[in-house]
Design a protein around this motif. Structure first.
Motif, short mmCIF file in Angstrom:
data_model
loop_
_atom_site.label_atom_id
_atom_site.label_comp_id
_atom_site.label_asym_id
_atom_site.label_seq_id
_atom_site.Cartn_x
_atom_site.Cartn_y
_atom_site.Cartn_z
N TRP A 20 38.60 29.44 56.13
CA TRP A 20 37.96 29.41 54.83
C TRP A 20 36.59 30.09 54.89
CZ3 TRP A 20 40.52 28.00 50.63
CH2 TRP A 20 41.59 27.10 50.73
N GLY A 21 36.24 30.80 53.82
CA GLY A 21 34.89 31.35 53.76
C GLY A 21 34.79 32.61 52.92
N CYS A 22 33.55 32.89 52.52
CA CYS A 22 33.22 34.16 51.86
C CYS A 22 32.39 34.98 52.84
CB CYS A 22 32.39 33.94 50.59
SG CYS A 22 33.28 33.22 49.21
N PRO A 23 32.69 36.25 53.02
CA PRO A 23 31.79 37.10 53.80
C PRO A 23 30.38 37.06 53.19
CG PRO A 23 33.85 38.23 53.37
CD PRO A 23 33.85 37.00 52.52
N ASP A 24 29.37 37.19 54.01
CA ASP A 24 27.99 37.04 53.56
C ASP A 24 27.67 37.95 52.37
OD1 ASP A 24 25.37 36.11 53.55
OD2 ASP A 24 24.69 37.71 54.88
N GLN A 25 27.30 37.32 51.25
CA GLN A 25 26.88 37.99 50.02
C GLN A 25 27.99 38.85 49.40
OE1 GLN A 25 22.82 39.67 50.15
NE2 GLN A 25 22.59 38.69 52.16
N GLU A 26 29.24 38.55 49.74
CA GLU A 26 30.37 39.27 49.17
C GLU A 26 31.19 38.31 48.30
OE1 GLU A 26 30.79 42.40 49.37
OE2 GLU A 26 29.41 42.92 50.99
N PRO A 27 31.37 38.63 47.01
CA PRO A 27 32.09 37.73 46.10
C PRO A 27 33.60 37.81 46.26
CG PRO A 27 31.38 39.66 44.91
CD PRO A 27 30.82 39.80 46.31
N ILE A 28 34.09 37.35 47.39
CA ILE A 28 35.52 37.34 47.65
C ILE A 28 35.82 36.16 48.57
CG2 ILE A 28 35.32 38.94 49.62
CD1 ILE A 28 38.04 40.13 48.65
N PRO A 69 29.71 40.90 36.44
CA PRO A 69 28.97 40.57 37.67
C PRO A 69 28.17 41.76 38.18
CG PRO A 69 31.23 39.77 37.78
CD PRO A 69 31.15 40.65 36.57
N ALA A 70 27.04 41.47 38.80
CA ALA A 70 26.22 42.52 39.40
C ALA A 70 26.94 43.15 40.59
CB ALA A 70 24.88 41.95 39.84
N VAL A 71 27.72 42.33 41.30
CA VAL A 71 28.54 42.81 42.42
C VAL A 71 29.99 42.57 42.02
CG1 VAL A 71 29.03 42.63 44.88
CG2 VAL A 71 26.71 42.17 44.03
N GLY A 72 30.68 43.63 41.68
CA GLY A 72 32.02 43.48 41.13
C GLY A 72 33.12 43.26 42.14
N HIS A 73 33.04 43.95 43.27
CA HIS A 73 34.12 43.88 44.25
C HIS A 73 33.55 43.52 45.62
CE1 HIS A 73 36.91 45.64 41.36
NE2 HIS A 73 35.98 46.53 41.08
N GLY A 74 34.03 42.42 46.16
CA GLY A 74 33.56 41.99 47.47
C GLY A 74 34.31 42.67 48.60
N LYS A 75 33.64 42.86 49.71
CA LYS A 75 34.26 43.46 50.88
C LYS A 75 34.81 42.35 51.78
CE LYS A 75 31.05 47.38 50.89
NZ LYS A 75 29.99 48.09 51.66
N THR A 76 36.04 42.52 52.19
CA THR A 76 36.67 41.51 53.05
C THR A 76 36.09 41.55 54.45
OG1 THR A 76 38.42 43.04 53.69
CG2 THR A 76 38.83 41.64 51.76
N ASP A 77 36.27 40.44 55.13
CA ASP A 77 35.94 40.38 56.55
C ASP A 77 37.24 40.66 57.31
OD1 ASP A 77 34.75 39.93 58.97
OD2 ASP A 77 34.06 37.91 58.54
N LEU A 78 37.68 39.76 58.14
CA LEU A 78 38.93 39.94 58.88
C LEU A 78 40.12 39.63 57.97
CD1 LEU A 78 40.22 40.35 61.76
CD2 LEU A 78 40.17 37.86 61.94
#
Length: 337
Positions: free
Chosen positions: A60-68, A203-212
Motif C-alpha cells: 500500500w502507498g502513494c509515491p512521494d507527492q504523486e497522486p496515484i 488538480p494541479a498535478v493531474g497524473h501521478g507517476k507510479t513507483d514499482l
C-alpha cells in the motif's frame, strides 16, 4: 510466518512463477470493486474532478507527492490472496477500504498541492519534516483522529492529513459528533471546507507517476514471500526465555491437567495479533511474527500452563506483547541492546 507446505496445492503451483508474468491487472480483479466503491464515495462528497487512480504494486502507498494509489498485487488474484492469508495476514473488506481512503487522502493532498499552503502547514505541520519509520506517539491524544490501527496520524504531517481525510470520507463516520470538543475537529473542518473549495477545479498535478509496478516485479512469488519472511524474522530476533518462564513458570515435564504453553498461545494467536496491532499500530505481519516467535520459544522451552490460569496467562501475554511492540514502534527494535 508459516511455511509454504501448509498452502493448498493449487496455490503452490504459482510459487515458481515470476510476479511480472502472472498477468495481474486491476481491471476485472477481486479488488476492482473496492476501487469503484472508493470512487463512488468521492463523487458522493462532490469530488468529480479528482480521480483516485490506482495501480498494482508490492504494498500500500502513494509515491512521494504523486497522486496515484498503489495497491498490493496479491489482492488482484484469488490464489495470491490465499497465499498472503497463510503467510502473513490478508486484509478483509473493511481494512481494504480503510487503506484506500487513507491513500486517497495522500493522493488528494498531492493532486492539489495542499501541503504547500500556509493553512495546511499551520494545521498539520511542515510537510518536509523528516519521515521516520519509527516514531513516539502520544496515545489517545485528541489532536489527532484515529483511523488506521494505532496512532498513525502522529507519524508525520502527511499521515495526519491522510488519516483526517479518511475519517471525513468514511460513510457514516459522524465525524462532527465523534470528534466534538477535540482539537482534531479543526482539521476535519478544514478538509470539509477545502474539498468544497476545490471540487470544481482541475488538480494541479493531474497524473501521478507510479513507483514499482507488477510489470517490473521480476521475483518469483516464492522469492517475494521468502524475502518478507526474512525481514519479519529479523525484526523478532530476541531472547524470551526468562520472560516466558516468568509468565508460565519454570520449564517442567508435562503432568496430568497441564497444557503446553505453545498450545495456549496458538489457540489465541489471532486475537493476540489483532489486539496488539490495533492498540500499538505496529504492522500486523510484524506482530504476527512476534506472536509466532512466542509460540516457538514456549515449545522449545517445554513450558506448560494450568488451564484454570489461561485467562491470566493471556492478560500477561497481551501486556508483554504490547510492551515489546511499543518498543518496536518507537525504537525500531523489540528489545534495546
Amino acid at each position: 510466518m508459516r511455511g509454504f507446505e501448509s498452502t493448498p496445492p493449487e496455490v503452490r503451483e504459482i510459487l515458481g512463477r515470476r510476479i511480472d508474468q502472472l498477468g495481474l491487472k486491476l481491471e476485472g480483479s477481486p479488488v476492482e470493486h473496492f476501487v469503484l466503491q472508493l470512487q463512488d464515495e468521492l463523487r458522493r462528497k462532490g469530488l468529480f474532478k479528482f480521480q483516485a487512480v490506482c495501480y498494482l504494486t508490492d504494498e500500500w502507498g502513494c509515491p512521494d507527492q504523486e497522486p496515484i494509489i498503489g495497491i498490493p498485487f496479491y489482492l488482484a488474484d484469488p490464489k495470491l490472496a490465499i497465499l498472503e492469508k497463510e503467510m502473513n495476514d490478508l486484509e478483509d473488506a473493511r481494512e481494504i477500504m480503510m487503506y484506500l481512503r487513507h491513500e486517497a487522502g495522500h493522493a488528494f493532498n498531492y493532486a492539489y498541492r495542499l501541503y504547500a499552503t500556509l493553512e495546511w502547514r499551520k494545521l498539520f505541520g511542515p510537510f518536509n519534516r523528516r519521515y521516520r519509520e519509527h516514531y513516539r506517539p502520544v496515545p489517545f491524544s485528541r489532536r489527532y483522529v484515529r483511523h488506521i490501527e494505532g496512532w498513525y496520524a502522529q507519524k508525520h504531517p502527511d499521515e495526519d492529513f491522510a488519516e483526517t481525510f479518511a475519517v471525513w470520507l468514511t460513510p457514516g463516520s459522524s465525524w462532527r459528533k465523534r470528534y466534538r470538543g477535540w482539537p482534531a475537529l479543526e482539521k476535519l473542518k478544514y478538509v470539509h471546507r477545502t474539498t468544497r473549495e476545490v471540487a470544481d477545479r482541475d488538480p494541479a498535478v493531474g497524473h501521478g507517476k507510479t513507483d514499482l509496478t507488477v510489470a517490473e516485479m521480476k521475483l518469483t512469488v516464492e522469492q517475494f514471500y521468502r524475502r518478507v519472511a526474512r525481514q519479519n524474522r529479523a525484526a523478532v530476533d530476541l531472547a524470551m526465555e526468562g520472560d516466558l518462564a516468568d509468565i508460565f513458570g519454570k520449564p517442567r515435564r508435562r503432568k496430568d491437567g497441564l497444557r503446553p504453553a505453545a498450545e495456549i498461545v496458538q489457540a489465541h494467536r489471532e486475537d493476540l495479533t489483532d489486539k496488539i496491532a490495533y492498540w500499538t499500530g505496529v504492522r500486523r505481519p510484524i506482530v504476527r511474527a512476534l506472536v509466532e516467535a512466542i509460540i516457538g520459544h514456549c515449545g522449545e522451552q517445554k513450558l506448560y500452563g494450568e488451564p484454570a490460569k489461561e485467562t491470566a496467562y493471556l492478560v500477561e501475554l497481551t501486556a508483554y506483547g504490547t510492551t515489546l511492540a511499543m518498543n518496536y514502534l518507537t525504537r525500531g527494535r523489540f528489545v534495546l541492546k
